[in-house]
Motif scaffolding. Structure first.
Motif, PDB file in Angstrom:
ATOM      1  N   THR A  82       2.686 -37.376  -2.758  1.00  0.00           N
ATOM      2  CA  THR A  82       3.205 -35.878  -2.060  1.00  0.00           C
ATOM      3  C   THR A  82       4.256 -35.570  -1.035  1.00  0.00           C
ATOM      4  OG1 THR A  82       0.780 -36.165  -0.127  1.00  0.00           O
ATOM      5  CG2 THR A  82       0.303 -35.719  -2.334  1.00  0.00           C
ATOM      6  N   VAL A  83       4.588 -33.683  -0.913  1.00  0.00           N
ATOM      7  CA  VAL A  83       5.199 -34.087  -0.008  1.00  0.00           C
ATOM      8  C   VAL A  83       4.615 -32.251   0.568  1.00  0.00           C
ATOM      9  CG1 VAL A  83       7.888 -32.520   0.379  1.00  0.00           C
ATOM     10  CG2 VAL A  83       7.056 -34.269  -1.493  1.00  0.00           C
ATOM     11  N   PHE A  84       4.225 -32.367   1.690  1.00  0.00           N
ATOM     12  CA  PHE A  84       3.711 -31.475   2.377  1.00  0.00           C
ATOM     13  C   PHE A  84       4.733 -31.101   2.979  1.00  0.00           C
ATOM     14  CE2 PHE A  84      -0.710 -30.079   1.306  1.00  0.00           C
ATOM     15  CZ  PHE A  84      -0.437 -30.468  -0.349  1.00  0.00           C
TER      16      PHE A  84
ATOM     17  N   SER B 179      22.275 -36.059  -2.634  1.00  0.00           N
ATOM     18  CA  SER B 179      21.102 -37.225  -3.529  1.00  0.00           C
ATOM     19  C   SER B 179      19.697 -36.556  -3.946  1.00  0.00           C
ATOM     20  CB  SER B 179      20.743 -37.630  -2.273  1.00  0.00           C
ATOM     21  OG  SER B 179      19.551 -38.270  -2.051  1.00  0.00           O
ATOM     22  N   LEU B 180      19.249 -36.134  -5.008  1.00  0.00           N
ATOM     23  CA  LEU B 180      17.799 -36.141  -5.529  1.00  0.00           C
ATOM     24  C   LEU B 180      17.055 -36.859  -5.468  1.00  0.00           C
ATOM     25  CD1 LEU B 180      18.168 -32.838  -6.300  1.00  0.00           C
ATOM     26  CD2 LEU B 180      20.123 -34.833  -7.327  1.00  0.00           C
ATOM     27  N   GLY B 181      16.571 -38.583  -5.394  1.00  0.00           N
ATOM     28  CA  GLY B 181      16.328 -39.811  -5.468  1.00  0.00           C
ATOM     29  C   GLY B 181      15.543 -39.791  -7.152  1.00  0.00           C
ATOM     30  N   LEU B 182      15.999 -40.815  -7.487  1.00  0.00           N
ATOM     31  CA  LEU B 182      15.858 -41.582  -8.464  1.00  0.00           C
ATOM     32  C   LEU B 182      14.994 -42.454  -8.299  1.00  0.00           C
ATOM     33  CD1 LEU B 182      19.079 -41.836 -10.156  1.00  0.00           C
ATOM     34  CD2 LEU B 182      17.867 -40.094  -9.532  1.00  0.00           C
TER      35      LEU B 182
ATOM     36  N   ASP C 139       3.019 -37.792   8.154  1.00  0.00           N
ATOM     37  CA  ASP C 139       4.762 -37.273   8.001  1.00  0.00           C
ATOM     38  C   ASP C 139       4.522 -36.514   6.155  1.00  0.00           C
ATOM     39  OD1 ASP C 139       5.443 -39.368   9.344  1.00  0.00           O
ATOM     40  OD2 ASP C 139       5.655 -41.377   8.351  1.00  0.00           O
ATOM     41  N   SER C 140       5.336 -36.023   6.409  1.00  0.00           N
ATOM     42  CA  SER C 140       5.422 -34.863   5.387  1.00  0.00           C
ATOM     43  C   SER C 140       5.649 -35.185   3.109  1.00  0.00           C
ATOM     44  CB  SER C 140       6.529 -34.416   4.987  1.00  0.00           C
ATOM     45  OG  SER C 140       7.922 -35.186   5.404  1.00  0.00           O
ATOM     46  N   HIS C 141       5.780 -36.921   4.015  1.00  0.00           N
ATOM     47  CA  HIS C 141       5.680 -37.752   2.367  1.00  0.00           C
ATOM     48  C   HIS C 141       4.599 -38.384   2.248  1.00  0.00           C
ATOM     49  CE1 HIS C 141       9.496 -35.555   2.559  1.00  0.00           C
ATOM     50  NE2 HIS C 141       9.611 -36.246   0.801  1.00  0.00           N
ATOM     51  N   GLN C 142       3.536 -38.807   1.183  1.00  0.00           N
ATOM     52  CA  GLN C 142       2.510 -39.732   1.826  1.00  0.00           C
ATOM     53  C   GLN C 142       2.218 -39.906   0.089  1.00  0.00           C
ATOM     54  OE1 GLN C 142      -0.972 -38.567   4.276  1.00  0.00           O
ATOM     55  NE2 GLN C 142       0.630 -36.538   4.071  1.00  0.00           N
TER      56      GLN C 142
ATOM     57  N   GLY D 298      18.844 -31.975  11.011  1.00  0.00           N
ATOM     58  CA  GLY D 298      17.523 -33.366  10.954  1.00  0.00           C
ATOM     59  C   GLY D 298      17.417 -34.372  11.517  1.00  0.00           C
ATOM     60  N   ALA D 299      16.082 -34.017  12.238  1.00  0.00           N
ATOM     61  CA  ALA D 299      15.576 -35.848  13.151  1.00  0.00           C
ATOM     62  C   ALA D 299      13.915 -36.049  12.580  1.00  0.00           C
ATOM     63  CB  ALA D 299      15.684 -35.033  14.672  1.00  0.00           C
ATOM     64  N   GLY D 300      13.941 -35.873  11.294  1.00  0.00           N
ATOM     65  CA  GLY D 300      12.474 -36.252  10.909  1.00  0.00           C
ATOM     66  C   GLY D 300      13.178 -38.070  10.323  1.00  0.00           C
ATOM     67  N   VAL D 301      12.185 -38.393   9.527  1.00  0.00           N
ATOM     68  CA  VAL D 301      12.244 -39.477   8.940  1.00  0.00           C
ATOM     69  C   VAL D 301      13.325 -40.168   8.460  1.00  0.00           C
ATOM     70  CG1 VAL D 301      10.442 -41.107   7.899  1.00  0.00           C
ATOM     71  CG2 VAL D 301       9.083 -39.064   8.625  1.00  0.00           C
TER      72      VAL D 301
HETATM   73  P1  NDP Z   1      10.922 -34.835   7.699  1.00  0.00           P
HETATM   74  O1  NDP Z   1       9.463 -33.630   7.591  1.00  0.00           O
HETATM   75  O2  NDP Z   1      10.043 -36.133   8.484  1.00  0.00           O
HETATM   76  O3  NDP Z   1      11.722 -34.035   8.814  1.00  0.00           O
HETATM   77  C1  NDP Z   1      11.896 -32.751   8.000  1.00  0.00           C
HETATM   78  C2  NDP Z   1      13.512 -32.117   8.546  1.00  0.00           C
HETATM   79  O4  NDP Z   1      13.555 -30.964   8.358  1.00  0.00           O
HETATM   80  C3  NDP Z   1      12.817 -32.304  10.671  1.00  0.00           C
HETATM   81  O5  NDP Z   1      13.673 -32.528  11.113  1.00  0.00           O
HETATM   82  C4  NDP Z   1      12.684 -30.762  10.755  1.00  0.00           C
HETATM   83  O6  NDP Z   1      13.260 -30.285  11.453  1.00  0.00           O
HETATM   84  C5  NDP Z   1      14.024 -29.951   9.563  1.00  0.00           C
HETATM   85  N1  NDP Z   1      13.117 -28.241   9.251  1.00  0.00           N
HETATM   86  C6  NDP Z   1      12.916 -28.587   8.242  1.00  0.00           C
HETATM   87  N2  NDP Z   1      12.577 -27.454   7.860  1.00  0.00           N
HETATM   88  C7  NDP Z   1      14.012 -26.446   8.579  1.00  0.00           C
HETATM   89  C8  NDP Z   1      14.514 -25.968   8.224  1.00  0.00           C
HETATM   90  N3  NDP Z   1      13.806 -24.661   7.367  1.00  0.00           N
HETATM   91  N4  NDP Z   1      15.163 -25.299   7.813  1.00  0.00           N
HETATM   92  C9  NDP Z   1      16.092 -26.293   9.481  1.00  0.00           C
HETATM   93  N5  NDP Z   1      15.510 -27.286   9.164  1.00  0.00           N
HETATM   94  C10 NDP Z   1      14.202 -27.655   8.805  1.00  0.00           C
HETATM   95  O7  NDP Z   1      10.836 -34.724   6.360  1.00  0.00           O
HETATM   96  P2  NDP Z   1      11.770 -36.323   5.681  1.00  0.00           P
HETATM   97  O8  NDP Z   1      12.731 -36.751   6.698  1.00  0.00           O
HETATM   98  O9  NDP Z   1      11.017 -37.257   5.000  1.00  0.00           O
HETATM   99  O10 NDP Z   1      12.993 -35.510   4.653  1.00  0.00           O
HETATM  100  C11 NDP Z   1      13.698 -34.669   5.188  1.00  0.00           C
HETATM  101  C12 NDP Z   1      14.440 -33.869   3.849  1.00  0.00           C
HETATM  102  O11 NDP Z   1      14.926 -35.382   3.000  1.00  0.00           O
HETATM  103  C13 NDP Z   1      12.972 -32.653   2.895  1.00  0.00           C
HETATM  104  O12 NDP Z   1      13.313 -31.668   2.033  1.00  0.00           O
HETATM  105  C14 NDP Z   1      12.408 -33.601   1.503  1.00  0.00           C
HETATM  106  O13 NDP Z   1      11.909 -33.703   0.505  1.00  0.00           O
HETATM  107  C15 NDP Z   1      13.534 -34.730   1.445  1.00  0.00           C
HETATM  108  N6  NDP Z   1      13.938 -36.215   0.723  1.00  0.00           N
HETATM  109  C16 NDP Z   1      14.868 -36.213   0.124  1.00  0.00           C
HETATM  110  C17 NDP Z   1      14.725 -37.676  -0.646  1.00  0.00           C
HETATM  111  C18 NDP Z   1      15.920 -37.759  -1.607  1.00  0.00           C
HETATM  112  O14 NDP Z   1      15.753 -38.961  -2.380  1.00  0.00           O
HETATM  113  N7  NDP Z   1      17.393 -37.031  -1.943  1.00  0.00           N
HETATM  114  C19 NDP Z   1      14.122 -38.649  -0.228  1.00  0.00           C
HETATM  115  C20 NDP Z   1      13.334 -38.208   0.863  1.00  0.00           C
HETATM  116  C21 NDP Z   1      13.363 -36.883   0.851  1.00  0.00           C
HETATM  117  P3  NDP Z   1      11.929 -29.737  12.586  1.00  0.00           P
HETATM  118  O15 NDP Z   1      11.713 -30.421  13.553  1.00  0.00           O
HETATM  119  O16 NDP Z   1      12.265 -28.584  13.306  1.00  0.00           O
HETATM  120  O17 NDP Z   1      10.840 -29.010  11.755  1.00  0.00           O
END
Ligand code: NDP
Length: 329
Positions: A72-74, A298-301, A83-86, A136-139
């Protein structure tokens, strides 16, 4: 019959940057050999689009293996401390159908995605590239910092994030866990100016990166936009860059960065010069000039999940990591 259960900590222990990179190499080499069945993933959105469940099955011919990731992605889940991905990755013996392991999918996804970007960086970035910008500064940002540091010698790292406090937290984390110095900066432009490695790692639906800001010779891993409506990079970058994707089929169905640029006439399918598998196999050129801007979209496969899960399972079994559970089969 028993199966192995690997939680988030277990996955982190057995799938370090070296193992994850080896798993990414395996995935893209197998794709190049045509040894893989990897259909487009299926995503089911909530009607208000606040979240989705995605299903990603794959088959690897050698050794025969099936895997299915359900995730799930929230993007708003952080507010609830999640976390946003579970989700989970289920791994099966592809000769008998026997279930072998269940792995926590969030950690695995972070590590396999960052490893694919590291592989693309190894193939496409300049050898001397070492000035990294993380948007970005997430996972994914944390995973990418470590993965990119494993393939290039980093001289400087800047991070920009929409919420500045999280960029500061990432900098503290980087120093304490990896001994890496990271500078939080106030804008995406300030992060990327003069950088030769850029990773876009956000859930933004609007471009956060403009091609005009980039120095010649820069390599970009565009990771965050993996649905047709989400876009991190502007049409200027799409026009300027030599574009390599993980899969043409996925890119043309799912990559908002490309599809929304196409709507403005800034992209068509012929602008994709190669899939990463073709570059890894030496069938297509990676970088062709030192001042060229390269873009890995990268889309992720599902095959990346499969090879990462398989490596994690084998290593965990060897090291006695994880829990064996009775399987009612
Ligand atoms: P996290 O939820 O841990 O982090 C999300 C990041 O996105 C945070 O830095 C957040 O900033 C930022 N963000 C969210 N909305 C906005 C916005 N409107 N403008 C600017 N920054 C924003 O997610 P992940 O790190 O796990 O994933 C990051 C992205 O990568 C997601 O979109 C995810 O779907 C994608 N992804 C791609 C994969 C691939 O294979 N290509 C695989 C897995 C994920 P803030 O701290 O301010 O909320």
């Amino acid at each position: 019959m028993t199966i192995l259960w690997l939680d988030r900590t277990d996955v982190g222990r057995v799938l370090d940057e070296r193992e994850a990179l080896a798993a990414a190499e395996e995935a893209f080499e197998a794709l190049a050999r045509g040894d893989v069945v990897n259909p487009l993933r299926q995503a089911v959105f909530r009607p208000d689009r606040a979240g989705l469940v995605g299903s990603m099955p794959a088959f690897l011919a050698d050794p025969p293996t099936f895997a299915l990731k359900v995730v799930t992605v929230f993007p708003g889940a952080h507010a609830a401390g999640l976390d946003s991905h579970q989700g989970a990755v289920l791994l099966f013996d592809g000769a008998t159908g026997r279930p072998e392991a269940i792995l926590e999918a969030g950690e695995l996804t972070a590590r396999r995605t960052a490893a694919a970007s590291a592989l693309a960086t190894r193939e496409l970035a300049r050898e001397d590239a070492g000035d990294l910008a993380l948007l970005g500064a997430g996972v994914q940002a944390r995973a990418h910092l470590r993965a990119i540091a494993a393939v290039r010698s980093l001289r400087r790292v800047r991070v920009w994030n929409r919420t500045p406090e999280r960029a500061a937290e990432l900098a503290l984390w980087a120093r304490s866990t990896a001994g890496l110095r990271v500078e939080p900066v106030g804008s995406a432009r300030a992060a990327v100016e003069g950088a030769d490695l850029v990773c876009t790692l956000t859930a933004s639906a609007q471009p956060i990166l403009e091609g005009a800001w980039l120095a010649p010779g820069c390599h970009v891993n565009a990771v965050g936009s993996c649905t047709p409506r989400a876009r991190e990079v502007d049409a200027g970058l799409i026009r300027r860059a030599r574009i390599v994707v993980d899969s043409r089929e996925s890119a043309l169905a799912e990559a908002g960065d490309l599809l929304l640029a196409a709507a403005n006439g800034a992209f068509d399918a012929g602008d994709i010069v190669a899939e990463l598998a073709e570059v890894v196999a030496g069938r297509a050129a990676g970088r062709t000039a030192a001042d060229e801007i390269t873009l890995y979209e990268s889309l992720g496969l599902a095959i990346e999940d499969l090879t990462a899960a398989r490596r994690a399972w084998l290593r965990a079994d060897e090291l006695g990591v994880g829990r064996r559970m009775e399987w009612p089969g």
